[in-house]
Scaffold this motif. Sequence first.
Motif, PDB file in Angstrom:
ATOM      1  N   VAL A  10       4.446  35.284   5.675  1.00 47.79           N
ATOM      2  CA  VAL A  10       5.402  34.174   5.510  1.00 47.79           C
ATOM      3  C   VAL A  10       6.062  34.207   4.139  1.00 47.79           C
ATOM      4  N   ASP A  11       7.364  33.813   4.128  1.00 44.15           N
ATOM      5  CA  ASP A  11       8.065  33.707   2.845  1.00 44.15           C
ATOM      6  C   ASP A  11       8.060  32.263   2.349  1.00 44.15           C
ATOM      7  N   ILE A  39       3.608  37.276  -0.175  1.00 41.66           N
ATOM      8  CA  ILE A  39       3.686  38.213  -1.295  1.00 41.66           C
ATOM      9  C   ILE A  39       4.631  37.656  -2.357  1.00 41.66           C
ATOM     10  N   PRO A  92       6.664  43.534  -0.805  1.00 37.51           N
ATOM     11  CA  PRO A  92       6.135  42.999   0.450  1.00 37.51           C
ATOM     12  C   PRO A  92       5.619  44.044   1.444  1.00 37.51           C
ATOM     13  N   GLY A 111       8.902  36.892  10.794  1.00 35.96           N
ATOM     14  CA  GLY A 111      10.138  36.340  11.325  1.00 35.96           C
ATOM     15  C   GLY A 111      11.209  37.421  11.356  1.00 35.96           C
ATOM     16  N   HIS A 113      14.157  37.041  10.413  1.00 34.29           N
ATOM     17  CA  HIS A 113      14.906  36.939   9.161  1.00 34.29           C
ATOM     18  C   HIS A 113      14.228  35.878   8.297  1.00 34.29           C
ATOM     19  N   HIS A 116      16.464  36.650   3.198  1.00 33.46           N
ATOM     20  CA  HIS A 116      17.619  37.547   3.108  1.00 33.46           C
ATOM     21  C   HIS A 116      18.739  37.110   4.039  1.00 33.46           C
TER      22      HIS A 116
HETATM   23  P1  AMP Z   1      13.679  38.583   5.168  1.00 36.07           P
HETATM   24  O1  AMP Z   1      13.563  40.026   4.966  1.00 36.07           O
HETATM   25  O2  AMP Z   1      13.613  37.814   3.878  1.00 36.07           O
HETATM   26  O3  AMP Z   1      14.870  38.231   5.998  1.00 36.07           O
HETATM   27  O4  AMP Z   1      12.355  38.070   5.919  1.00 36.07           O
HETATM   28  C1  AMP Z   1      11.967  38.413   7.230  1.00 36.07           C
HETATM   29  C2  AMP Z   1      10.543  37.918   7.452  1.00 36.07           C
HETATM   30  O5  AMP Z   1       9.662  38.680   6.640  1.00 36.07           O
HETATM   31  C3  AMP Z   1      10.263  36.455   7.088  1.00 36.07           C
HETATM   32  O6  AMP Z   1      10.574  35.561   8.164  1.00 36.07           O
HETATM   33  C4  AMP Z   1       8.770  36.495   6.810  1.00 36.07           C
HETATM   34  O7  AMP Z   1       8.025  36.461   8.039  1.00 36.07           O
HETATM   35  C5  AMP Z   1       8.585  37.883   6.183  1.00 36.07           C
HETATM   36  N1  AMP Z   1       8.644  37.839   4.702  1.00 36.07           N
HETATM   37  C6  AMP Z   1       9.747  37.874   3.912  1.00 36.07           C
HETATM   38  N2  AMP Z   1       9.434  37.815   2.607  1.00 36.07           N
HETATM   39  C7  AMP Z   1       8.078  37.735   2.564  1.00 36.07           C
HETATM   40  C8  AMP Z   1       7.114  37.630   1.496  1.00 36.07           C
HETATM   41  N3  AMP Z   1       7.485  37.604   0.220  1.00 36.07           N
HETATM   42  N4  AMP Z   1       5.804  37.565   1.822  1.00 36.07           N
HETATM   43  C9  AMP Z   1       5.415  37.619   3.114  1.00 36.07           C
HETATM   44  N5  AMP Z   1       6.262  37.709   4.160  1.00 36.07           N
HETATM   45  C10 AMP Z   1       7.572  37.770   3.895  1.00 36.07           C
END
Ligand code: AMP
Length: 146
Positions: A10-11, A39, A92, A111, A113, A116
């Motif tokens: 999770v973010d 992370i 991450p 997730g 997304h 980002h």
């Molecule tokens: P993103 O790449 O930011 O669009 O994130 C996609 C998914 O990756 C999120 O919905 C989270 O499930 C996971 N995620 C993103 N950043 C983190 C992080 N810092 N730590 C753990 N999981 C992350």
Amino acid sequence: MTYQHILIAVDLTEDCHPVIERAQSLARANNAKLSLVHIVEPMAMAFGGDVPMDLSMLQQQQFEQARERLDTFASRYPELQPDQRHLAYGQPRQEIHRLAAEQRCDLVVVGSHGRHGLALLLGSTANDLLHGAPCDVLAVRLKKAE
Ligand code: AMP
């Protein structure tokens, strides 16, 4: 084949709650253990890796704040007790893979997304996690991406 240990990445944004709910229902169906990971990314990474100052104090604070946020976030879920919540520092993909292997997880749930945003149909973290993953990876499609 059933899953035995599911790791949820999770973010800490509100978008992650459907990711947790999907992992919870999979855990119930498989009688699997659940763990949660967040992370904390090094500040230098956010600035492109070249910062001419000592960030160690700030990074310590960043880590402590992330611990509080993780605990608040996870406290909504009785299945995610403190010993099932992990916080790591680094990149991450690398840290999630390391933890998944160390904890013998057989599924990582993320997730589609997150921070980002919607510019990428599949978030860069989700995409990144597929490469070299030590176990299955499930990207939960989040509504805003539709
Ligand atoms: P993103 O790449 O930011 O669009 O994130 C996609 C998914 O990756 C999120 O919905 C989270 O499930 C996971 N995620 C993103 N950043 C983190 C992080 N810092 N730590 C753990 N999981 C992350």
